[in-house]
Scaffold this motif. Structure first.
Motif, short mmCIF file in Angstrom:
data_model
loop_
_atom_site.label_atom_id
_atom_site.label_comp_id
_atom_site.label_asym_id
_atom_site.label_seq_id
_atom_site.Cartn_x
_atom_site.Cartn_y
_atom_site.Cartn_z
N MET A 40 0.82 -1.20 0.00
CA MET A 40 0.00 0.00 0.00
C MET A 40 0.86 1.26 0.00
O MET A 40 0.48 2.28 -0.59
CB MET A 40 -0.94 0.00 1.20
CG MET A 40 -1.96 -1.15 1.19
SD MET A 40 -2.76 -1.42 -0.42
CE MET A 40 -3.60 0.14 -0.67
N ALA A 41 2.04 1.20 0.63
CA ALA A 41 2.95 2.35 0.57
C ALA A 41 3.41 2.59 -0.87
O ALA A 41 3.47 3.74 -1.33
CB ALA A 41 4.16 2.11 1.48
N ALA A 42 3.71 1.51 -1.58
CA ALA A 42 4.10 1.64 -2.99
C ALA A 42 2.95 2.18 -3.82
O ALA A 42 3.16 2.97 -4.76
CB ALA A 42 4.56 0.28 -3.53
N THR A 43 1.72 1.78 -3.48
CA THR A 43 0.55 2.28 -4.21
C THR A 43 0.42 3.79 -4.04
O THR A 43 0.23 4.53 -5.02
CB THR A 43 -0.73 1.59 -3.68
OG1 THR A 43 -0.62 0.18 -3.88
CG2 THR A 43 -1.96 2.10 -4.42
N GLU A 47 0.80 6.65 -6.94
CA GLU A 47 -0.34 7.52 -7.29
C GLU A 47 0.09 8.97 -7.46
O GLU A 47 -0.46 9.69 -8.30
CB GLU A 47 -1.42 7.40 -6.21
CG GLU A 47 -2.19 6.09 -6.27
CD GLU A 47 -3.07 5.84 -5.07
OE1 GLU A 47 -3.87 4.90 -5.11
OE2 GLU A 47 -2.93 6.57 -4.05
N LEU A 48 1.08 9.40 -6.70
CA LEU A 48 1.59 10.77 -6.84
C LEU A 48 2.25 10.98 -8.21
O LEU A 48 2.28 12.10 -8.72
CB LEU A 48 2.60 11.07 -5.73
CG LEU A 48 2.06 11.19 -4.32
CD1 LEU A 48 3.19 11.23 -3.30
CD2 LEU A 48 1.18 12.43 -4.18
N ALA A 49 2.78 9.90 -8.77
CA ALA A 49 3.53 10.02 -10.02
C ALA A 49 2.71 9.68 -11.26
O ALA A 49 3.17 9.92 -12.38
CB ALA A 49 4.75 9.10 -9.97
N VAL A 50 1.51 9.12 -11.09
CA VAL A 50 0.76 8.64 -12.25
C VAL A 50 0.44 9.73 -13.27
O VAL A 50 0.56 9.50 -14.48
CB VAL A 50 -0.54 7.91 -11.80
CG1 VAL A 50 -1.43 7.59 -13.00
CG2 VAL A 50 -0.18 6.62 -11.08
N PRO A 51 0.02 10.95 -12.87
CA PRO A 51 -0.22 11.96 -13.90
C PRO A 51 0.99 12.18 -14.81
O PRO A 51 0.85 12.32 -16.03
CB PRO A 51 -0.55 13.22 -13.09
CG PRO A 51 -1.14 12.69 -11.81
CD PRO A 51 -0.36 11.44 -11.53
N ALA A 89 8.03 -8.33 -4.61
CA ALA A 89 6.85 -8.55 -5.45
C ALA A 89 5.71 -7.63 -5.04
O ALA A 89 4.99 -7.10 -5.88
CB ALA A 89 6.42 -10.01 -5.37
N CYS A 90 5.56 -7.41 -3.73
CA CYS A 90 4.49 -6.54 -3.23
C CYS A 90 4.71 -5.09 -3.65
O CYS A 90 3.74 -4.38 -3.94
CB CYS A 90 4.38 -6.65 -1.72
SG CYS A 90 3.70 -8.23 -1.15
N VAL A 91 5.97 -4.64 -3.65
CA VAL A 91 6.27 -3.29 -4.10
C VAL A 91 5.85 -3.12 -5.56
O VAL A 91 5.21 -2.12 -5.94
CB VAL A 91 7.77 -2.97 -3.93
CG1 VAL A 91 8.15 -1.69 -4.66
CG2 VAL A 91 8.11 -2.84 -2.45
N ALA A 92 6.21 -4.09 -6.40
CA ALA A 92 5.86 -4.01 -7.82
C ALA A 92 4.34 -4.04 -8.01
O ALA A 92 3.78 -3.26 -8.80
CB ALA A 92 6.52 -5.16 -8.58
N ARG A 93 3.66 -4.92 -7.28
CA ARG A 93 2.21 -5.02 -7.41
C ARG A 93 1.53 -3.74 -6.92
O ARG A 93 0.54 -3.28 -7.50
CB ARG A 93 1.67 -6.23 -6.65
CG ARG A 93 2.14 -7.56 -7.22
CD ARG A 93 1.48 -8.76 -6.54
NE ARG A 93 0.09 -8.85 -6.93
CZ ARG A 93 -0.93 -8.71 -6.09
NH1 ARG A 93 -0.73 -8.43 -4.82
NH2 ARG A 93 -2.16 -8.82 -6.53
N ASP A 321 -6.69 5.42 -0.17
CA ASP A 321 -5.66 4.52 0.37
C ASP A 321 -5.09 5.04 1.69
O ASP A 321 -4.89 4.27 2.63
CB ASP A 321 -4.54 4.34 -0.66
CG ASP A 321 -5.04 3.66 -1.92
OD1 ASP A 321 -5.90 2.77 -1.81
OD2 ASP A 321 -4.58 4.02 -3.02
N GLY A 322 -4.82 6.35 1.73
CA GLY A 322 -4.27 6.92 2.96
C GLY A 322 -5.26 6.85 4.10
O GLY A 322 -4.90 6.53 5.24
N GLY A 323 -6.53 7.14 3.82
CA GLY A 323 -7.56 7.09 4.86
C GLY A 323 -7.75 5.70 5.42
O GLY A 323 -7.85 5.51 6.65
N MET A 324 -7.78 4.69 4.54
CA MET A 324 -7.98 3.32 5.02
C MET A 324 -6.80 2.86 5.87
O MET A 324 -6.98 2.23 6.91
CB MET A 324 -8.18 2.38 3.83
CG MET A 324 -9.51 2.58 3.13
SD MET A 324 -9.93 1.27 1.96
CE MET A 324 -10.30 -0.07 3.08
#
Length: 366
Positions: A40-43, A47-51, A89-93, A321-324
């Protein structure tokens, strides 16, 4: 919709299976928690970089990259439950998940006419909501009956097969990112208020999903499972219905009832020994949560120029994600001192407090 359905199915198939798999390697609860936390940290970071990723690579390539990152590492998990391999693997996912959950609603919002945006985002909500209902319990069941390896292969096959749908996506690149970056959008009250309101509800969602099964007695685990099923089923249905209604009659005035429903549903969970109130409360919370998903995202797109849709989507997903994550961690620290029932009551109070920015937003909208 196909790309979103495939990517979230791949995510939910393994989200509960990987921690179980890690625990078999001798790392216990620590390794299990790390596997989810790292992902979730990687997610969030992605997300900050997706744009910027969409601006550079385009939607077709960007979403294909997200599917590959969700799929290929899942197959690697078959090799070993060793913690370093699993965490990599979790970081990549997590990075792959971050790409698809931001790119999906952004592309939907750009493809449809403004007058149909709410319903389109509602249908997108169904595409990403159904996997939570089906794939999450299916992954756990399959791991117990056919083994972890088969589940990991399935978790890899689904997103890789979904790559076929990516060929039909537009190759267009995302619009230029605003010079202040993603978080700079919070300087705009029209965006900051929906983000704040939605984050309050996702805090409650993280609490409900994580702790409801633990809050009831061992004999009532079946009731808790039913309550979570009702909650997960109500969410995408209401998300779609609210979007359809909002396109025809306006959507801003629905935000206050959505927050009220979420607060009332959470308050219903205080009566942990009453199965009827437990299931009804979870269903009402799911309805409020689903409505808030569509309303806040639609409002943010309405208040954002089309070139900045990617930033609005990224902010919304960060609130989710941050709220959850914050809700699950914070409740864990509090519940041990005050008890589960009091903890759910405090959560309902947080949602009641969220009515203040909701009321302010309603007045500003008028």
């Amino acid at each position: 919709m196909t790309a979103s359905l495939g990517s979230l199915t791949a995510f939910y198939l393994l989200v509960s299976v990987v921690p179980l798999y890690v625990a078999t390697s001798g790392t216990g609860d620590t390794g299990a928690g790390l596997s989810t936390g790292v992902m979730m940290a990687a997610t969030v970071l992605m997300e900050l970089a997706v744009p910027a990723v969409l601006r550079r690579c385009g939607y077709r390539t960007g979403i294909a990259l997200g599917l590959l990152l969700l799929g290929v590492p899942s197959a690697v998990l078959v090799v070993s439950p060793a913690l370093p391999l699993v965490l990599a693997a979790c970081v990549a996912r997590g990075a792959g998940l971050g790409i698809v959950v931001v790119a999906g609603p952004t592309l939907v919002a750009e493809l449809v006419p403004d007058r149909r945006r709410g319903e389109a985002l509602g249908l997108y909500g169904v595409a990403v909501g159904v996997p939570a209902v089906v794939a999450l319990p299916l992954g756990v069941w399959l791991s117990a009956h056919i083994g972890y390896g088969a589940v990991f292969v399935l978790g890899a096959a689904v997103p890789l097969a979904t790559l076929a749908a990516v060929a039909g996506l537009p190759a267009a690149r995302g619009s230029a990112e605003h010079h202040t970056g993603v978080l700079g959008g919070l300087r705009d009250g029209g965006l900051a208020r929906p983000v704040m309101i939605f984050a309050a509800i996702t805090v409650a969602a993280g609490i409900v999903l994580t702790f409801l099964p633990l809050a009831v007695s061992a004999g009532a685990r079946g009731t808790a499972a039913l309550a979570l099923l009702v909650q997960a089923s109500a969410m995408p249905l209401v998300r779609w219905l609210v979007g359809r209604y909002g396109d025809r009659h306006g959507i801003a005035h629905l935000l206050l009832p959505a927050v009220l429903a979420a607060a009332a549903g959470t308050a219903g969970l205080v009566w942990l020994h009453n199965p009827y109130l437990l299931v009804a409360g979870a269903g009402l919370f799911g309805a409020g949560f689903g409505a808030a998903q569509n309303i806040t995202l639609t409002l943010m797109f309405q208040r954002t120029p089309k070139p900045e849709f990617g930033r609005a989507s990224a902010l919304w997903n960060l609130a989710w994600d941050g709220g959850m994550g914050f809700g699950a961690v914070g409740f864990g620290l509090v519940a041990g001192h005050v008890g589960y029932a009091a903890g759910f009551a405090l959560t309902a109070v947080v949602l009641v407090a969220a009515l203040i920015p909701t009321w302010i937003d309603r007045r500003r909208t008028r």
